[in-house]
Design a protein around this motif. Structure first.
Motif, PDB file in Angstrom:
ATOM      1  N   SER A 106       0.854  -1.186   0.000  1.00  0.00           N
ATOM      2  CA  SER A 106       0.000   0.000   0.000  1.00  0.00           C
ATOM      3  C   SER A 106       0.889   1.235   0.000  1.00  0.00           C
ATOM      4  N   TRP A 107       0.427   2.218  -0.701  1.00  0.00           N
ATOM      5  CA  TRP A 107       1.238   3.402  -0.985  1.00  0.00           C
ATOM      6  C   TRP A 107       0.355   4.620  -0.841  1.00  0.00           C
ATOM      7  N   ARG A 108       0.780   5.534   0.017  1.00  0.00           N
ATOM      8  CA  ARG A 108       0.083   6.817   0.103  1.00  0.00           C
ATOM      9  C   ARG A 108       0.927   7.841  -0.613  1.00  0.00           C
ATOM     10  N   ARG A 109       0.482   8.199  -1.795  1.00  0.00           N
ATOM     11  CA  ARG A 109       1.232   9.193  -2.574  1.00  0.00           C
ATOM     12  C   ARG A 109       0.962  10.566  -1.981  1.00  0.00           C
ATOM     13  N   PRO A 110       1.847  11.525  -2.240  1.00  0.00           N
ATOM     14  CA  PRO A 110       1.696  12.840  -1.607  1.00  0.00           C
ATOM     15  C   PRO A 110       0.332  13.457  -1.894  1.00  0.00           C
ATOM     16  N   SER A 111      -0.263  13.112  -3.017  1.00  0.00           N
ATOM     17  CA  SER A 111      -1.518  13.734  -3.406  1.00  0.00           C
ATOM     18  C   SER A 111      -2.743  13.001  -2.897  1.00  0.00           C
ATOM     19  N   GLY A 112      -2.573  11.857  -2.286  1.00  0.00           N
ATOM     20  CA  GLY A 112      -3.794  11.101  -2.025  1.00  0.00           C
ATOM     21  C   GLY A 112      -3.778  10.233  -0.793  1.00  0.00           C
ATOM     22  N   ASN A 113      -4.616   9.214  -0.837  1.00  0.00           N
ATOM     23  CA  ASN A 113      -4.790   8.311   0.284  1.00  0.00           C
ATOM     24  C   ASN A 113      -4.054   6.997   0.001  1.00  0.00           C
ATOM     25  N   TYR A 114      -4.099   6.087   0.949  1.00  0.00           N
ATOM     26  CA  TYR A 114      -3.450   4.792   0.748  1.00  0.00           C
ATOM     27  C   TYR A 114      -4.185   3.978  -0.310  1.00  0.00           C
ATOM     28  N   ASP A 115      -3.445   3.452  -1.271  1.00  0.00           N
ATOM     29  CA  ASP A 115      -4.012   2.554  -2.256  1.00  0.00           C
ATOM     30  C   ASP A 115      -3.122   1.330  -2.416  1.00  0.00           C
ATOM     31  N   ILE A 116      -3.751   0.257  -2.909  1.00  0.00           N
ATOM     32  CA  ILE A 116      -3.016  -0.989  -3.115  1.00  0.00           C
ATOM     33  C   ILE A 116      -2.398  -0.978  -4.521  1.00  0.00           C
ATOM     34  N   TYR A 117      -1.144  -1.349  -4.590  1.00  0.00           N
ATOM     35  CA  TYR A 117      -0.430  -1.458  -5.861  1.00  0.00           C
ATOM     36  C   TYR A 117       0.197  -2.847  -5.952  1.00  0.00           C
ATOM     37  N   ALA A 118       0.479  -3.265  -7.186  1.00  0.00           N
ATOM     38  CA  ALA A 118       1.260  -4.484  -7.379  1.00  0.00           C
ATOM     39  C   ALA A 118       2.382  -4.166  -8.349  1.00  0.00           C
ATOM     40  N   MET A 119       3.569  -4.700  -8.036  1.00  0.00           N
ATOM     41  CA  MET A 119       4.730  -4.439  -8.879  1.00  0.00           C
ATOM     42  C   MET A 119       5.349  -5.757  -9.328  1.00  0.00           C
ATOM     43  N   ASP A 120       5.660  -5.837 -10.594  1.00  0.00           N
ATOM     44  CA  ASP A 120       6.448  -6.966 -11.074  1.00  0.00           C
ATOM     45  C   ASP A 120       7.881  -6.730 -10.629  1.00  0.00           C
ATOM     46  N   ILE A 121       8.427  -7.648  -9.850  1.00  0.00           N
ATOM     47  CA  ILE A 121       9.662  -7.348  -9.136  1.00  0.00           C
ATOM     48  C   ILE A 121      10.874  -7.358 -10.073  1.00  0.00           C
ATOM     49  N   VAL A 122      10.761  -8.024 -11.205  1.00  0.00           N
ATOM     50  CA  VAL A 122      11.887  -8.048 -12.139  1.00  0.00           C
ATOM     51  C   VAL A 122      11.873  -6.801 -13.028  1.00  0.00           C
ATOM     52  N   SER A 123      10.728  -6.526 -13.642  1.00  0.00           N
ATOM     53  CA  SER A 123      10.660  -5.383 -14.564  1.00  0.00           C
ATOM     54  C   SER A 123      10.380  -4.070 -13.839  1.00  0.00           C
ATOM     55  N   ARG A 124       9.927  -4.167 -12.585  1.00  0.00           N
ATOM     56  CA  ARG A 124       9.545  -3.007 -11.768  1.00  0.00           C
ATOM     57  C   ARG A 124       8.338  -2.277 -12.352  1.00  0.00           C
ATOM     58  N   GLN A 125       7.568  -2.962 -13.166  1.00  0.00           N
ATOM     59  CA  GLN A 125       6.334  -2.341 -13.651  1.00  0.00           C
ATOM     60  C   GLN A 125       5.278  -2.383 -12.567  1.00  0.00           C
ATOM     61  N   LEU A 126       4.431  -1.352 -12.606  1.00  0.00           N
ATOM     62  CA  LEU A 126       3.579  -1.068 -11.475  1.00  0.00           C
ATOM     63  C   LEU A 126       2.140  -0.932 -11.938  1.00  0.00           C
TER      64      LEU A 126
END
Lengths: 249, 451
Positions: free
Chosen positions: B370-390
């Motif tokens: 979960s990631w709270r970006r400076p502009s918003g609230n906490y949201d769930i993200y998934a990242m491919d750990i090899v390519s780092r795509q999000l």
């Protein structure tokens, strides 16, 4: 005076600590959602906090409180009837001890918060009708240290408060405390457990630097699990970012 | 390097990754606008029909309907089939193979590819469901599934049998991968006053309180064999109450001893083989990550940086990699390291803010957080750990935290405040089909069992 009252202190102290431990669990659970009351006659509990705890004459202090099992709440002097939990600004012109009385079906409870106004003397110090116990002295003299968001380093006001706290601990060498770190609701549960511990450790280390023995201070963290205040605004969040002293033995 | 925006192209790539990762016909239907782009390209799901359960006996309770509704919900939410609407079904409800007119189901308007059906009857020992799965385009081929399920004549057993049938169907259609209909979710709930550890079926049914510690219990995590739950418990000792590691055995319904350490301890995580536990401890002052045996023996420290290090998560595939949260650089963000603590690397994201709650997919390729970006609230993200795509999985819906993967890698469970209270939700791993699982009180920190 100190020597003659030590025994009394020790006795009182044990009782007070027991009560504090037994009562401590209940009152801050106010943050959890209302559960169906198991019996209709639970003893009310109430907490009251003032921030900042010292101001210049006429400066603004935020009083915040929360209660359980209470229907009528009254803050004196000067505030009057209030909701079961909330906060309000006050502008004391002299050092004042605010007292909240919570009354419910199960009885009543009180809590106090002292606000020191710079340049004025505390009225409580002028007319002590009976000798205060260690608990009372502790409540009056030992104040909590407050922190910035996501920070565990000590602000100037926290250093000033802890320096005064250290004076008390030097005067009452039998007193041991647990120093509990708290955080506001914005971080994660898991991270806040660690951050609260860092806050408690920072306050402890400062007291050690002022000559207070490390073995008198046990540190722990509640993370964001026991907020002092449950509004979603900065004045409330500030209340919850603290290292809080509790008498232990 | 992570990408900066979620373009259709990058999403297509991630869809491909997800599809490969799931080794299934994953084309989840998009319930949220920002996922519609690209998710449907090039993949089709099997059209499956599920007629009503034929009742062969008289039932005191509506068990045939319960059975059918549970199987329907399981299949509909599996992410790998496309359920054919009952309004297109032929009139006759088949209860056994001789009653199935395959051509009627294969033809328009049903256009079904597979039909799952069966009959429920009572016998001396309880109830029995005879279940079948037929490929209606190849009516002469042997049945894809034919099995008898038995249980007591209770709602609970009808649900259990329905979950078994659904999992068997998923197993056939996904090429042997097991379904998740019989898995459990552990979580913390304050609905009875104190935060205690609870457990429920994956669909939110059968919610049960496990602990009665009357204190604060947090962050449950299932052991890989799903027999124990490690969690953070507040326990008094000599007048001081502090956070400690507790372990609850769901096999013996009791707490298992774990050593008490100084200061604050929390956020336990299991190694993939269940032999070790990583957790945060401030036993030496600073909150750092330690690893011990599951019994608490052989404690050793793996992080050494001023600040808080917590929320360890072992890569379940390799067992050699760990993600964790640390504020050593300022705000809490994610770091990767070997599970012995070496080669620490900050996980760079295209934005600042809080990054917490790392959770590895079962195949070890995706890291949800979960990631709270400076502009918003906490949201769930998934990242491919090899390519780092999000990819962003939740948006504009309160605070969304604490993702945990289902063992099929196609579903996530998480906590969300989108209804105004903190509740447990699940969703498909592309963010579609969010399901609210809890409704009472405040509920948090879900952990999905491996089986």
């Amino acid at each position: 005076m100190h020597h003659s009252t030590f025994r009394k202190f020790t006795l009182l102290f044990g009782l007070v600590a027991l009560v504090a431990i037994a009562g401590g669990c209940k009152k801050k659970v106010a943050a959890t959602p209302p559960a169906p009351p198991p019996t209709p006659t639970l003893q009310p509990t109430v907490t009251l906090n003032a921030s900042p705890t010292s101001v210049n004459p006429g400066g603004t202090v935020t009083l915040s409180w929360s209660s359980t099992n209470a229907t009528d709440l009254d803050i004196e002097p000067g505030v009057g009837k209030v909701a079961p939990q909330g906060s309000t600004p006050v502008n004391p012109t002299q050092t004042t001890t605010f007292t909240i009385t919570a009354t419910g079906a199960g009885g009543s409870a009180t809590a106090s918060a002292n606000v020191a106004v710079n340049g004025s003397s505390a009225p409580t110090a002028e007319a002590p009708t009976e000798q205060p116990g260690v608990n009372e002295l502790f409540e009056q003299n030992v104040k909590d240290a407050y922190f910035e968001l996501d920070k565990s380093d000590l602000r100037d006001d926290a250093r000033a408060v802890l320096t005064k706290d250290a004076e008390f601990f030097r005067s009452y060498p039998q007193v041991k405390v647990s120093l509990e770190g708290h955080c506001d609701e914005r971080g994660s549960t898991e991270y806040n457990l660690g951050l609260g511990q860092r806050r408690a450790e920072a306050a402890k280390n400062y007291l050690i630097s002022l000559g207070i023995s490390a073995d008198r201070i046990e540190t722990t963290s509640w993370g964001k699990e026991r907020p002092f205040c449950t509004e979603h605004d900065e004045s409330c969040w500030q209340q919850n970012r603290r290292a809080h002293f509790v008498l232990a033995h | 390097m992570a990408i900066r925006t979620f373009t259709p192209l990058s999403f297509l790539k991630l869809t491909l990754i997800l599809t490969l990762a799931f080794s299934a016909l994953a084309r989840p239907s998009a319930a949220q606008d920002w996922f519609k782009t690209g998710t449907g390209l090039g993949v089709t799901k099997a059209r499956l029909a599920l007629p009503e359960t034929a009742a062969r006996s008289t039932f005191a309770q509506p068990l045939p309907k319960t059975f059918h509704d549970v199987v329907w919900a399981d299949l509909d939410y599996s992410g790998i089939v496309d359920m054919v609407s009952p309004s297109f079904y032929p009139v006759q409800v088949p209860g056994q193979p001789s009653e199935l007119k395959a051509e009627d189901w294969a033809a328009a308007p049903a256009n079904a590819y597979m039909v799952a059906y069966g009959n429920l009857s009572t016998d001396a020992s309880g109830i029995a469901f005879a279940g079948y799965l037929a490929d209606v385009h190849n009516p002469t081929a042997p049945l894809a599934l034919q099995k008898i399920y038995r249980g007591a004549a209770t709602d609970a057993d009808a649900r259990r049998m329905a979950h078994q049938f659904a999992d068997d169907i998923i197993g056939v259609l996904s090429g042997g991968q097991l379904g998740i209909a019989q898995t459990k979710i552990a979580y913390a709930s304050a609905r009875n006053g104190n935060k205690e550890i609870w457990v429920m079926d994956y669909d939110g049914a059968n919610q049960q309180q496990l602990t009665h510690l009357k204190s604060i219990s947090l962050t449950p995590r299932w052991s890989p064999d799903a027999t124990r739950i490690a969690f953070t418990c507040f326990a008094p000792y000599r007048g001081v109450t502090s956070a400690q590691i507790c372990i609850y055995s769901t096999a013996s319904d009791r707490l298992i001893a774990f050593p008490r350490y100084r200061g604050t301890n929390g956020s336990p995580a299991w190694s993939p083989d269940g032999s070790e536990i990583a957790f945060m401890s401030s036993l030496n002052g600073d909150p750092e990550i330690y690893i011990s045996d599951a019994t608490g023996a052989h404690l050793h420290r793996i992080t050494f940086a001023a600040g808080v290090s917590t929320s360890p998560a072992w890569n379940p595939k390799t067992g050699k990699q760990m993600a964790f949260v640390s504020d050593r650089g300022g705000s809490p963000v994610l770091y990767l390291a070997n599970s012995d603590g070496s080669d620490v690397e900050k996980l760079n994201l295209p934005d600042m803010g809080y990054v917490i709650d790392p959770a590895w997919s079962p195949n070890g390729q995706l890291l949800a957080f979960s990631w709270r970006r400076p502009s918003g609230n906490y949201d769930i993200y998934a990242m491919d750990i090899v390519s780092r795509q999000l990819v962003e999985l939740t948006r504009d819906a309160g605070r969304n935290e604490r993702p945990s993967w289902a063992p099929d890698g196609r579903h996530l469970v998480f906590e969300s405040t989108r209804t105004g209270t903190r509740q447990i939700w699940s969703m498909l791993a592309d963010g579609s089909q969010p399901h609210q699982l809890t409704f009472e009180g405040q509920n948090e920190s879900p952990s999905w069992s491996s089986k």
